[in-house]
Each structure stands twice: as C-alpha cells, then as structure tokens.
Design a protein around this motif. Structure first.
Motif, mmCIF file in Angstrom:
data_model
loop_
_atom_site.group_PDB
_atom_site.id
_atom_site.type_symbol
_atom_site.label_atom_id
_atom_site.label_comp_id
_atom_site.label_asym_id
_atom_site.label_seq_id
_atom_site.Cartn_x
_atom_site.Cartn_y
_atom_site.Cartn_z
ATOM 1 N N UNK A 162 16.702 77.844 19.148
ATOM 2 C CA UNK A 162 16.948 77.250 17.842
ATOM 3 C C UNK A 162 18.246 77.798 17.271
ATOM 4 N N UNK A 163 19.085 76.881 16.798
ATOM 5 C CA UNK A 163 20.268 77.253 16.025
ATOM 6 C C UNK A 163 20.071 76.740 14.605
ATOM 7 N N UNK A 164 20.621 77.493 13.626
ATOM 8 C CA UNK A 164 20.384 77.118 12.237
ATOM 9 C C UNK A 164 21.619 77.361 11.391
ATOM 10 N N UNK A 165 21.636 76.698 10.230
ATOM 11 C CA UNK A 165 22.710 76.882 9.253
ATOM 12 C C UNK A 165 22.090 77.083 7.881
ATOM 13 N N UNK B 238 10.909 83.738 6.310
ATOM 14 C CA UNK B 238 10.816 82.417 6.937
ATOM 15 C C UNK B 238 10.798 82.569 8.451
ATOM 16 N N UNK B 239 9.900 81.793 9.077
ATOM 17 C CA UNK B 239 9.793 81.789 10.530
ATOM 18 C C UNK B 239 10.120 80.402 11.061
ATOM 19 N N UNK B 240 10.907 80.345 12.128
ATOM 20 C CA UNK B 240 11.205 79.099 12.838
ATOM 21 C C UNK B 240 10.475 79.110 14.168
ATOM 22 N N UNK C 274 16.456 84.423 16.216
ATOM 23 C CA UNK C 274 15.791 85.404 17.076
ATOM 24 C C UNK C 274 14.583 86.022 16.400
ATOM 25 N N UNK C 275 14.725 86.381 15.133
ATOM 26 C CA UNK C 275 13.637 87.039 14.390
ATOM 27 C C UNK C 275 13.481 86.342 13.045
ATOM 28 N N UNK C 276 12.350 86.539 12.364
ATOM 29 C CA UNK C 276 12.143 85.918 11.044
ATOM 30 C C UNK C 276 13.280 86.236 10.084
ATOM 31 N N UNK C 277 13.553 85.258 9.208
ATOM 32 C CA UNK C 277 14.666 85.356 8.270
ATOM 33 C C UNK C 277 14.164 85.827 6.917
ATOM 34 N N UNK C 278 14.953 86.676 6.258
ATOM 35 C CA UNK C 278 14.657 87.094 4.893
ATOM 36 C C UNK C 278 15.714 86.479 3.984
#
Length: 503
Positions: free
Chosen positions: A382-385, A371-373, A399-403
């Motif tokens: 961007x902050x995420x939960x 997933x990319x933000x 900072x980087x794409x999420x797995x």
C-alpha cells in the motif's frame, strides 16, 4: 409446429375501456370503475385482456408483478387501428385506446409466503399520440383500489427469519410515469420482441406457448410473420437463466432497467443500454464515466475492475444521490449486482486489486487518530498520501499504523505485480486539540473539570498555586475522549492553576 396456440380468438374490446382518451379527461377514482376487472376483490380480469410476461423484468424492490394489455377490437377483419405495429428489433407501436395493466404485490411474511396487494398501474395509449399513466393503491381489505393524484411513500413491515424489517414502497404519480415512458423510449416499455420472445401459460386455455406466436395467431401483429422465424428473433434472458451467458443476462438487465433513459435522445448520458445495440457500439465497456463519483479513472464498465465501474457502483447502492435507476427503488437488487459483477470480472483484461481498507474510516478525533491500512491480499503493498493526491509507487509506503495529529485526507491504493493498482480509498480526518472545560464548584467544595483527550490514555491532573510547584491531584483513564477530574482542595484558595500530565 403442430403445437396448440396459447389463444386463438380475440374478444371484442372498447378503446380505452372506461379510461378517458387523454389525461385531461375524468379519471375513474376506483380501479373497479376502470373496467379492467370483472371482479375486483378476486382480481378477475376482463376477458379481452391478454396476459403477458417479460424475459427480463424491471427491478421493483422484490415485488411480484402480473401484466395484461388490451388493444381495441371491433371484430374481424382487423384494421391497423386494432393492431400492433410489429418490429423484430426496436420498439412496437400501439393504436390509440390500448390499455396496459400492471399489478404489484409484495411478500410481507417470508416465512409463510403471505402477500399484500400494493398497487395496480394503468398505462393508456392516448388520442394525441402519447401515453398517460395512473396508479391505484389497494385498500387493506382488497375490496378496491383508490386513484392516487400524487406520489406516495409507505413503510411496510416485512417478517423474516431474523425478525421484522421495514421496507419503503414508492407509489408513482402520473408525472413519475412520464419520466420513463418518454417519446424517445417509444412510450411503451417491455412490450417488444426481445422481451416477449418466450413462453407463458395462458389461463383461459391452459396452453403454454411462445407469446410472439400467440399474438401473431390472434392477428394482433402487423405485419404478420411466419412463425418458423421466431427462433431467429432477438431474445432477452433473465438473471436466473443460467443457460444464458453472463453477458446476455447482464445486457438484458440493462435494457430492462436502464434503456428507457440510456439511449440516443434519452436523458441518460454516456451509453446506450438497448439490447438490440451490439455491445461494441453501446459505449459501456471501456468508456470513461461522465460522472466519476470521485473515483480515479472511473469508467461505465472497466473490465475486471468493479471498483472503477460506475455502472456497478450505482446498482450497488440505495443512496438517492447515486443509485440507478433513481425512481421507485429503495432496495439493492443483490442478484443483479452479483451477475453484472461476474460479467465485468469475466471481461478480457488485467485484473485490478480491491481498494485497501482504512480503519477507522475517517471522522473527528481528539489529539490524534491511530489509523490502520489493510491490503486486499497478502502479495500487495500500500502506498498513501496525505494531500488527497493519487498515490503512486513514489508516495509513502505503508508499513505500520499511522498516528495522525492534524486535519488531512488520507488516500491509499494497493499495488501488486500482475494487477492494476486499486482504485483509491480515501478518508477525511479532523483532529481536535486537547482542551479543558471547567464545570465549577460542586456542593462539597470540589472543583470539577472536563478534559478532552485520547480514549484509553492515562492522564494525571496537576495543580499549582504559583505556577512553579505542581502537585498530582487526580488520575483518570477513560474509555471515551471525555475525562472528568476533580480537585478536592480548591476551596478557599485565592487562585488555582491546572495542567494535565501524560505519564
């Protein structure tokens, strides 16, 4: 003023024309039987009908509309039952037997301008102090229009520069008419000072005149007024009138499209959409929305933040569960969305950031989802939960794409100095485990298997007869999450074990 009047004489007209005094009476089955047209195929109206137009029309899925009305008239001198109860603000009142006619046509070829007649609606001020409404659907040859007893939806083909699109047109039922034409709304919509304070050209004379001036001259308005006062009366403005402010155009649009419900005593809650109510008293700007639609800190209108302005969001969708107005609308009025959005962004306040994008925006995945933000501008972060809670500056920093490897709701918000942090963007991810599906033996003796994995990943099928020694059997890279493997040496073996190895 010395200028010619649009009309100078009223033509006698019977109460109700050929319509019944109440909805319980026998309704004409054809528009030709109502008496409002002298030549139905040519759409020639009875001479007593007075044409009118409104400053800010109701959005009706881009339909073209013509409007007329007639008040009962036995000739001069006029009595109150032959006159309109005039008010400079608020609603007018109409005598029993008044008939309003609204005709709808739709451009079906945007290249040539060809149009199709759709329907003609009649609204009748009845004998018991209320109104009833009926819809007549035009035949394909325009010879006549038939009374509809219930609502009807019809798909209509529209030719444009890109090809052909399909538009669904909704024909309202008599019950539908009464959802808007309510006692709280004064029964009659759009025929009032603020809407008719503007010029039209009257076909009978060819004269262009202010509608209030003409109606006053005809003796239709009670009490009559000095026409020099008209310039001081309330006036609404169309979206396309760039000589008016964004606020005036937006509030005019809200009055025309929302005020029938959103007013004191109406079915709409939270705010008062009537143009005559000052903006500061309308509970529109800065008022918390009664239904947030899942948006954090949602308001009816939040200055400089269209993403938290529920009014704007409901205008900008055709989804039945959220759209406003909810009845007889399948298209978004993109012009109104733009103007109202510009007005919201012109209001005083600190601007808000747009929500970040989430790619892919949720869904079902096998094994993992990458997933990319993306931030709305280069200066924001961007902050995420992962637990559907509202992100803060103490949440995870992107900072980087999420797995993602487990089921979760990803929620993200953008932050930047000098801005209000964005409304959250959320996406639900369902991560399915990798799994085998055995298909059995093929005719050539090969054993076939399907494997659900990660698209684009290389997998090697390994086989063993003793769970100790594993031999590579097949390598596969699939564009989708479905990998197909075969074991050509399985035939004749007493038992066989399989596993997948990722190099």
């Amino acid at each position: 003023s010395g200028l010619p009047y649009g009309l100078t004489a009223r033509i006698p007209a019977p109460a109700y024309f050929n319509m019944p005094a109440t909805s319980a009476g026998a309704l004409p089955l054809l528009i030709s039987q109502t008496g409002v047209f002298t030549n139905t195929p040519n759409l020639n109206t009875a001479g007593a009908l007075i044409p009118y137009d409104v400053n800010s029309p109701l959005w009706s899925d881009a339909a073209l509309k013509s409007r007329w009305f007639v008040v009962p008239n036995n000739g001069t001198a006029y009595t109150p039952d032959e006159q309109i109860g005039f008010a400079t603000n608020g609603d007018w009142s109409f005598p029993a037997g008044t008939v309003f006619v609204k005709h709808f046509e739709l451009v079906t070829n945007e290249l040539t301008g060809a149009k199709r007649r759709l329907e003609t609606r009649l609204l009748v001020r009845d004998a018991i102090g209320a109104v009833y409404g009926v819809t007549y659907k035009w035949r394909a040859d325009n010879s006549d229009a038939d009374l509809l007893a219930t609502s009807l939806s019809e798909d209509i083909s529209i030719t444009n520069a890109s090809g052909v699109r399909t538009q669904t047109w909704y024909y309202p039922s008599p019950a539908d008419c009464l959802t808007c034409h309510t006692p709280q709304a004064g029964y009659v919509l759009g025929v009032n000072t603020r809407q008719l304070n503007g010029n039209v050209t009257y076909p009978a004379t060819g004269n262009s005149d202010n509608q209030l001036r003409t109606l006053n001259r005809l003796g239709l308005l009670n009490p009559a007024f000095n026409e020099t006062n008209i310039s001081g009366y309330a006036k609404m403005f169309s979206l396309t009138n760039t000589g008016a402010s964004l606020e005036l155009r937006s509030r005019s649009y809200l009055d025309a499209n929302c005020a029938q419900c959103h007013r004191p005593g109406g079915q709409g809650i939270t705010f008062d959409a009537r143009f005559d109510t000052p903006l500061a008293s309308q509970n529109i700007v800065g008022t918390l929305a009664s239904s947030s639609l899942g948006i954090d800190n949602a308001h009816v209108v939040q200055p400089k933040d269209i993403w938290r302005s529920v009014l704007h969001i409901r205008m900008n969708t055709a989804t039945n569960a959220y759209k406003m107005p909810p009845l007889a609308r399948s298209l978004i009025d993109s012009n109104a969305v733009q103007i109202v959005g510009d007005w919201i962004n012109s209001l005083s306040g600190t601007p808000a950031l747009a929500p970040p994008s989430i790619t892919p925006n949720g869904g079902t995945f096998t094994a993992l989802a990458n997933v990319t933000l993306a931030a709305p501008n280069t200066n924001s972060i961007i902050y995420f939960t992962f637990d559907n809670s509202l992100p803060t500056t103490n949440s995870f920093l992107y900072a980087t794409p999420l797995s993602l490897t487990s089921n979760l709701t990803l929620t993200a918000s953008a932050f930047a100095t000098g801005y209000v942090n964005s409304a959250t963007a959320s996406a639900l991810f369902t991560i399915q485990p990798m799994q085998f599906t055995t298909l059995g033996f093929a005719t050539n003796g090969e054993f076939q298997l399907n494997f659900l994995g990660v698209p684009g990943q290389t997998y090697v099928l390994q086989g063993s007869s003793n769970l100790v020694n594993w031999v590579p059997l097949n390598t596969n890279v699939a564009a989708t999450n479905l990998f197909q493997f075969t074991d050509p040496g399985a035939g004749g073996l007493p038992h066989r074990f399989y596993r997948v190895f990722k190099p």
